[in-house]
Design an enzyme around this catalytic site. Structure first.
Site, mmCIF file in Angstrom:
data_model
loop_
_atom_site.group_PDB
_atom_site.id
_atom_site.type_symbol
_atom_site.label_atom_id
_atom_site.label_comp_id
_atom_site.label_asym_id
_atom_site.label_seq_id
_atom_site.Cartn_x
_atom_site.Cartn_y
_atom_site.Cartn_z
ATOM 1 C CG ASP A 118 -15.023 6.622 8.658
ATOM 2 O OD1 ASP A 118 -15.339 5.286 8.705
ATOM 3 O OD2 ASP A 118 -13.811 7.062 8.514
ATOM 4 C CG ASP B 216 -10.209 -5.657 -0.609
ATOM 5 O OD1 ASP B 216 -10.201 -4.507 -0.772
ATOM 6 O OD2 ASP B 216 -10.898 -6.508 -1.136
ATOM 7 C CB SER B 217 -10.961 -2.831 4.332
ATOM 8 O OG SER B 217 -10.718 -1.566 3.719
ATOM 9 C CE LYS C 197 -12.143 4.590 10.648
ATOM 10 N NZ LYS C 197 -11.890 5.165 9.175
ATOM 11 C CB THR D 51 -1.032 -0.130 1.284
ATOM 12 O OG1 THR D 51 -1.616 1.368 1.023
ATOM 13 C CG2 THR D 51 -0.258 0.079 2.411
ATOM 14 C CG HIS E 89 -12.744 -2.165 9.388
ATOM 15 N ND1 HIS E 89 -12.493 -0.690 10.146
ATOM 16 C CD2 HIS E 89 -12.435 -2.055 8.138
ATOM 17 C CE1 HIS E 89 -12.651 -0.034 8.932
ATOM 18 N NE2 HIS E 89 -12.483 -0.791 7.975
ATOM 19 N NE ARG E 90 -7.489 -0.420 6.926
ATOM 20 C CZ ARG E 90 -8.432 0.349 6.992
ATOM 21 N NH1 ARG E 90 -8.389 1.557 7.750
ATOM 22 N NH2 ARG E 90 -8.937 0.315 5.958
HETATM 23 P P1 ITT Z 1 -5.637 0.774 -1.160
HETATM 24 O O1 ITT Z 1 -4.955 1.600 -2.117
HETATM 25 O O2 ITT Z 1 -4.857 0.368 0.118
HETATM 26 O O3 ITT Z 1 -6.289 -0.481 -1.773
HETATM 27 P P2 ITT Z 1 -8.364 1.860 -0.547
HETATM 28 O O4 ITT Z 1 -8.781 3.253 -0.281
HETATM 29 O O5 ITT Z 1 -8.973 1.228 -1.990
HETATM 30 O O6 ITT Z 1 -6.823 1.755 -0.643
HETATM 31 P P3 ITT Z 1 -9.477 -0.347 0.788
HETATM 32 O O7 ITT Z 1 -9.435 -1.237 -0.218
HETATM 33 O O8 ITT Z 1 -9.009 -0.774 2.032
HETATM 34 O O9 ITT Z 1 -8.794 0.993 0.549
HETATM 35 O O10 ITT Z 1 -11.022 0.153 1.161
HETATM 36 C C1 ITT Z 1 -12.091 0.039 0.284
HETATM 37 C C2 ITT Z 1 -13.196 1.133 0.280
HETATM 38 O O11 ITT Z 1 -13.884 0.635 1.608
HETATM 39 C C3 ITT Z 1 -12.638 2.346 0.671
HETATM 40 O O12 ITT Z 1 -12.528 3.238 -0.422
HETATM 41 C C4 ITT Z 1 -13.789 2.923 1.456
HETATM 42 O O13 ITT Z 1 -14.811 3.355 0.784
HETATM 43 C C5 ITT Z 1 -14.192 1.751 2.197
HETATM 44 N N1 ITT Z 1 -13.648 1.874 3.604
HETATM 45 C C6 ITT Z 1 -12.805 0.872 3.939
HETATM 46 N N2 ITT Z 1 -12.342 1.182 5.284
HETATM 47 C C7 ITT Z 1 -12.973 2.166 5.610
HETATM 48 C C8 ITT Z 1 -13.063 2.969 6.819
HETATM 49 O O14 ITT Z 1 -12.271 2.749 7.786
HETATM 50 N N3 ITT Z 1 -14.177 4.025 7.046
HETATM 51 C C9 ITT Z 1 -14.832 4.359 5.740
HETATM 52 N N4 ITT Z 1 -14.648 3.527 4.744
HETATM 53 C C10 ITT Z 1 -13.977 2.751 4.626
#
Ligand code: ITT
Length: 197
Positions: free
Chosen positions: A158, A72-73, A178, A7, A183-184
């Protein structure tokens, strides 16, 4: 043990370093290492995407690193059968347009009664390792989806994610608050435990 983070998100890197600093001698981001490599996140689950990203990045990075961590989240809403899920960033079509994603989410949930607005943020973390099996963990945090945005902090969904134990949306929490329950954080703690058994 040298760890590469798949990342360039500085906020994620800081959180990961704080929790895993005792498990690795060095923790660097792709940018720190001068590595440019994109993995297509085309899996149907968080697990599939995180594992693919970690394994392919480790193969690309060569033997400069002992392990690669990828995550991935996203948000899973019960009334939407788990959507937006792995499509959280691209829910409205345009990648990473938080306002458009939130507008679509609230519109879809317009007629959903309060007690059915349950949801969770999920974070899957995969650690690909040389000569060892990968470790995959998933952390979750439960909440409900608000009808109106609350708070200015955080990112993504959020402002609409209400966390009952604090009686606030995630965007009303400080970064420290937070990060203590996210979750992270939960996934990272599970990974840290798995590395120390
Ligand atoms: P990477 O470059 O690391 O992939 P990303 O922004 O795509 O960054 P994620 O895949 O972890 O990050 O998250 C995918 C989406 O899920 C992110 O764009 C948000 O819309 C939502 N999301 C994930 N974690 C969140 C959080 O803590 N709070 C709010 N939205 C979240």
């Amino acid at each position: 043990m040298k760890l590469l983070l798949a990342t360039n998100n500085a906020h994620k890197a800081q959180e990961i370093r704080a929790i895993l600093k005792d498990s690795f001698t060095e923790i660097v981001t792709m940018r720190d290492a001068g590595i440019e490599f994109e993995v297509e996140e085309d899996g149907l689950t968080f697990r599939e995407n995180a594992l693919k990203k970690a394994v392919e990045t480790l193969a690309f990075a060569g033997d400069r690193f002992d392990a690669v961590l990828a995550d991935d989240s996203g948000l899973c809403v019960d009334a939407l059968d788990g959507a937006p899920g792995v499509y959280s960033a691209r829910f409205s079509g345009e990648a990473h347009n938080d306002a458009a994603n939130n507008a679509k989410l609230t519109k879809l949930l317009e007629n959903v009664p309060d007690e059915q607005r349950t949801a969770r943020f999920c974070c899957c973390i995969a650690l690909a390792r040389r000569r060892l099996d990968p470790i995959v963990v998933q952390g979750e945090v439960e909440g409900t989806i608000l009808r109106e945005a609350r708070g200015e902090n955080g990112f993504g969904y959020d402002p609409y994610f209400y966390y009952a134990p604090f009686q606030k949306s995630f965007a009303e929490l400080s970064a420290e608050e937070k990060n203590a329950v996210s979750h992270r954080k939960r996934a990272l703690m599970l990974l840290s435990e798995a590395l120390h058994v």
